[in-house]
Scaffold this active site. Structure first.
Site, PDB file in Angstrom:
ATOM      1  N   CYS A  89       0.790  -1.238   0.000  1.00 27.98           N
ATOM      2  CA  CYS A  89       0.000   0.000   0.000  1.00 27.98           C
ATOM      3  C   CYS A  89       0.819   1.283   0.000  1.00 27.98           C
ATOM      4  O   CYS A  89       0.751   2.050  -0.951  1.00 27.98           O
ATOM      5  CB  CYS A  89      -0.956  -0.011   1.189  1.00 27.98           C
ATOM      6  N   LYS A 143       3.033   2.262  -3.202  1.00 29.02           N
ATOM      7  CA  LYS A 143       2.276   2.528  -4.433  1.00 29.02           C
ATOM      8  C   LYS A 143       1.294   3.687  -4.238  1.00 29.02           C
ATOM      9  O   LYS A 143       1.077   4.480  -5.154  1.00 29.02           O
ATOM     10  CB  LYS A 143       1.568   1.262  -4.925  1.00 29.02           C
TER      11      LYS A 143
HETATM   12  N1  NAD Z   1      -3.252  -5.401   1.516  1.00 26.35           N
HETATM   13  C1  NAD Z   1      -3.620  -4.444   2.336  1.00 26.35           C
HETATM   14  O1  NAD Z   1      -3.175  -4.398   3.476  1.00 26.35           O
HETATM   15  C2  NAD Z   1      -4.603  -3.389   1.904  1.00 26.35           C
HETATM   16  C3  NAD Z   1      -5.174  -2.548   2.873  1.00 26.35           C
HETATM   17  C4  NAD Z   1      -6.087  -1.590   2.469  1.00 26.35           C
HETATM   18  C5  NAD Z   1      -6.422  -1.443   1.120  1.00 26.35           C
HETATM   19  N2  NAD Z   1      -5.835  -2.260   0.201  1.00 26.35           N
HETATM   20  C6  NAD Z   1      -6.238  -2.119  -1.205  1.00 26.35           C
HETATM   21  O2  NAD Z   1      -7.199  -3.143  -1.475  1.00 26.35           O
HETATM   22  C7  NAD Z   1      -7.053  -3.602  -2.824  1.00 26.35           C
HETATM   23  C8  NAD Z   1      -6.790  -5.111  -2.801  1.00 26.35           C
HETATM   24  O3  NAD Z   1      -5.559  -5.332  -2.150  1.00 26.35           O
HETATM   25  P1  NAD Z   1      -5.045  -6.797  -1.757  1.00 26.35           P
HETATM   26  O4  NAD Z   1      -3.786  -6.612  -0.999  1.00 26.35           O
HETATM   27  O5  NAD Z   1      -6.175  -7.548  -1.166  1.00 26.35           O
HETATM   28  O6  NAD Z   1      -4.727  -7.368  -3.236  1.00 26.35           O
HETATM   29  P2  NAD Z   1      -4.341  -8.868  -3.642  1.00 26.35           P
HETATM   30  O7  NAD Z   1      -3.456  -8.708  -4.804  1.00 26.35           O
HETATM   31  O8  NAD Z   1      -3.879  -9.610  -2.443  1.00 26.35           O
HETATM   32  O9  NAD Z   1      -5.740  -9.505  -4.087  1.00 26.35           O
HETATM   33  C9  NAD Z   1      -6.438  -9.118  -5.218  1.00 26.35           C
HETATM   34  C10 NAD Z   1      -7.252 -10.315  -5.702  1.00 26.35           C
HETATM   35  O10 NAD Z   1      -8.115  -9.893  -6.750  1.00 26.35           O
HETATM   36  C11 NAD Z   1      -8.180 -10.945  -7.706  1.00 26.35           C
HETATM   37  N3  NAD Z   1      -8.656 -10.382  -8.987  1.00 26.35           N
HETATM   38  C12 NAD Z   1      -7.988  -9.605  -9.854  1.00 26.35           C
HETATM   39  N4  NAD Z   1      -8.760  -9.300 -10.904  1.00 26.35           N
HETATM   40  C13 NAD Z   1      -9.951  -9.878 -10.686  1.00 26.35           C
HETATM   41  C14 NAD Z   1     -11.171  -9.929 -11.403  1.00 26.35           C
HETATM   42  N5  NAD Z   1     -11.326  -9.272 -12.548  1.00 26.35           N
HETATM   43  N6  NAD Z   1     -12.196 -10.645 -10.887  1.00 26.35           N
HETATM   44  C15 NAD Z   1     -12.056 -11.322  -9.733  1.00 26.35           C
HETATM   45  N7  NAD Z   1     -10.931 -11.300  -9.001  1.00 26.35           N
HETATM   46  C16 NAD Z   1      -9.887 -10.592  -9.462  1.00 26.35           C
HETATM   47  C17 NAD Z   1      -6.768 -11.481  -7.756  1.00 26.35           C
HETATM   48  O11 NAD Z   1      -6.719 -12.781  -8.328  1.00 26.35           O
HETATM   49  C18 NAD Z   1      -6.407 -11.459  -6.256  1.00 26.35           C
HETATM   50  O12 NAD Z   1      -6.744 -12.668  -5.635  1.00 26.35           O
HETATM   51  C19 NAD Z   1      -5.914  -2.787  -3.423  1.00 26.35           C
HETATM   52  O13 NAD Z   1      -6.467  -1.689  -4.099  1.00 26.35           O
HETATM   53  C20 NAD Z   1      -5.134  -2.329  -2.218  1.00 26.35           C
HETATM   54  O14 NAD Z   1      -4.437  -1.137  -2.455  1.00 26.35           O
HETATM   55  C21 NAD Z   1      -4.935  -3.249   0.563  1.00 26.35           C
END
Ligand code: NAD
Length: 434
Positions: free
Chosen positions: A263, A266
């Site tokens: 996070c 990026k």
């Molecule tokens: N990781 C964190 O701690 C955190 C905290 C707050 C916010 N976020 C935000 O939340 C969002 C998700 O982060 P994350 O860390 O969970 O990402 P991640 O990469 O762990 O998970 C994303 C998932 O989405 C799936 N995906 C991608 N395209 C897809 C589609 N078209 N249909 C269905 N599934 C699909 C991927 O296969 C993957 O499993 C990001 O925008 C991130 O910035 C992350």
């Protein structure tokens, strides 16, 4: 409430599990077949404390299910959460392709009124684009409402953060969506931890501004630590001294090897890009990012101070994940530290309690060890990169005995410099008297 959660990553899986635990009927959708097959068998793709137990319980009670069939997910639910990744593109802007793909699917398959909630971190205006895409993919006009509900959970504390959040930020366009979101979060919103309703654009920006503010504190303290190393002073005392000021508060003031993870890096870059595209210099955020890059590289200088010629030397690394209590290797400072050491010809032995499997996918030529002590065998220095609790109370005399040379670079300030000196270590840390 019937909920579909698209994206089973760190955010989607935790959010879906907690929403199921609150009594909702949740269908989790992902494009990754392997991930979904494993989840159906109860195999969790990430390390997150408490998640497995909660997921197993809700799966047993049939409140949560997993599928790759997005059509089914959309048609069988009233509310669709989007929690797909938004990685940086070539210009460091957030790549919202996955969100747009989900919007296309929603437009194509929706069979009645839906509330579409975006949890992915995405730049201001994303939800408006989502609305346009949905409408352009509909074969007939069906009503929907858009909601921005940014997620603030921290990996390692994600369940606690989701179920006991400081605040829940919800950007809405109308009263109907507000009522539905209120009923979803009724179980966890409290008077002192309220739901904050706002307009959609503000909600989108609150997420970026929060991460940018936290990253700014870290880079500020890292720059103060650099000054301490030049003029004397103890960055831990400084953090305490300024943190006791109620206007500042004690959190996010630890100097170290720089922030990493999926996070902060990026999001800081993406926010700066948005600002620049609007003619704003983004001077603060540019500096925050630069200081962080410098800090990630600063450990090498310290290791070289203790082991000037790294060629053929063996360095032990404790901690690979970008922070404790997760196995997430995205933008982990360990990646830079290890690659730099390897470039100078050092051999690496490494240990991390949870991230070794994830590390194997992104690091080459590393010997992974089964525990902290055995990592030290034959090593000319130990470098602490991630502050897992289990590194804090180890037997320092044993550490000294196992290392070939008593050299320790502590990138997280977990040991006491005086004690390390007394025990005969050559000890370097961050922003404290050496
Ligand atoms: N990781 C964190 O701690 C955190 C905290 C707050 C916010 N976020 C935000 O939340 C969002 C998700 O982060 P994350 O860390 O969970 O990402 P991640 O990469 O762990 O998970 C994303 C998932 O989405 C799936 N995906 C991608 N395209 C897809 C589609 N078209 N249909 C269905 N599934 C699909 C991927 O296969 C993957 O499993 C990001 O925008 C991130 O910035 C992350």
């Amino acid at each position: 409430m019937k909920i579909c959660c698209v994206g089973c990553g760190y955010v989607g899986l935790v959010a879906a599990t907690c929403l199921a635990d609150m009594g909702n009927d949740v269908m989790c959708i992902d494009v990754d077949k392997n991930k979904i097959n494993n989840l159906k068998k109860g195999i969790i793709p990430i390390y997150e404390p408490g998640l497995k137990d909660m997921l197993d319980r809700n799966a047993r009670e049939k409140r949560i299910s997993f599928s790759t069939n997005i059509k089914d997910g959309i048609q069988k639910s009233d509310v669709i959460f989007i929690a797909v990744g938004t990685p940086p593109d070539a210009n460091n802007c957030a790549d919202i392709t996955a969100i747009i793909t989900v919007a296309e699917n929603i437009g194509q398959y929706m069979n009645g009124y839906k509330v579409i909630v975006n949890k992915s971190t995405a730049p201001i205006g994303t939800l408006e684009k989502v609305g346009k895409v949905i409408r352009s993919f509909q074969s007939k006009s069906i009503k929907f409402d858009l909601v921005s509900n940014p997620e603030f959970m921290r990996e390692g504390e994600a369940i606690k953060d989701f179920t006991n959040p400081d605040r829940i930020v919800i950007g809405v366009q109308n009263e109907k969506a507000k009522q539905i979101m209120t009923s979803i979060y009724r179980g966890i919103a409290r008077a002192d931890k309220p739901i904050m309703f706002t307009d959609i654009r503000s909600a989108e920006l609150i997420k970026y501004a929060s991460n940018a503010m936290l990253a700014t504190r870290i880079s500020f303290m890292n720059e103060m630590a650099q000054l301490c190393e030049k003029v004397g002073g103890d960055i831990k005392a400084i953090a305490k001294g300024i943190g006791l000021d109620a206007r500042i508060g004690p959190r996010f003031l630890q100097a170290g090897v720089g922030y990493g993870g999926s996070c902060f890096p990026k999001d800081v870059k993406a926010l700066a890009q948005v600002m620049k595209s609007k003619g704003i210099d983004a001077k603060i955020l540019t500096a925050v990012d630069e200081v962080n890059e410098q800090q990630k590289r600063s450990l090498l200088r310290k290791v070289k101070k203790l082991v000037p010629d790294l060629k053929g030397k063996c360095i032990a690394i404790w901690g690979l994940a970008f922070k404790p209590k997760t196995d997430d290797m995205r933008e982990a400072p360990s990646l830079i530290v290890i690659r730099q050491l390897q470039e100078f010809g050092a051999k690496i032995r490494a240990f991390d309690p949870e991230a070794q499997e994830a590390a194997k996918k992104v690091l080459k030529g590393v010997v992974y060890c089964k525990d902290p002590y055995s990592t030290l065998t034959g090593c000319d220095a130990l470098v602490v990169v991630t502050e897992w609790n289990e590194f804090r109370d180890l037997d320092l005399k044993k550490i000294k005995k196992m290392l070939k040379q008593p050299n320790v670079v502590d990138g997280r300030n977990i040991y006491n410099p005086q004690e390390m000196k007394r025990l005969g270590f050559n000890y370097l840390c961050v922003g404290r008297a050496h």
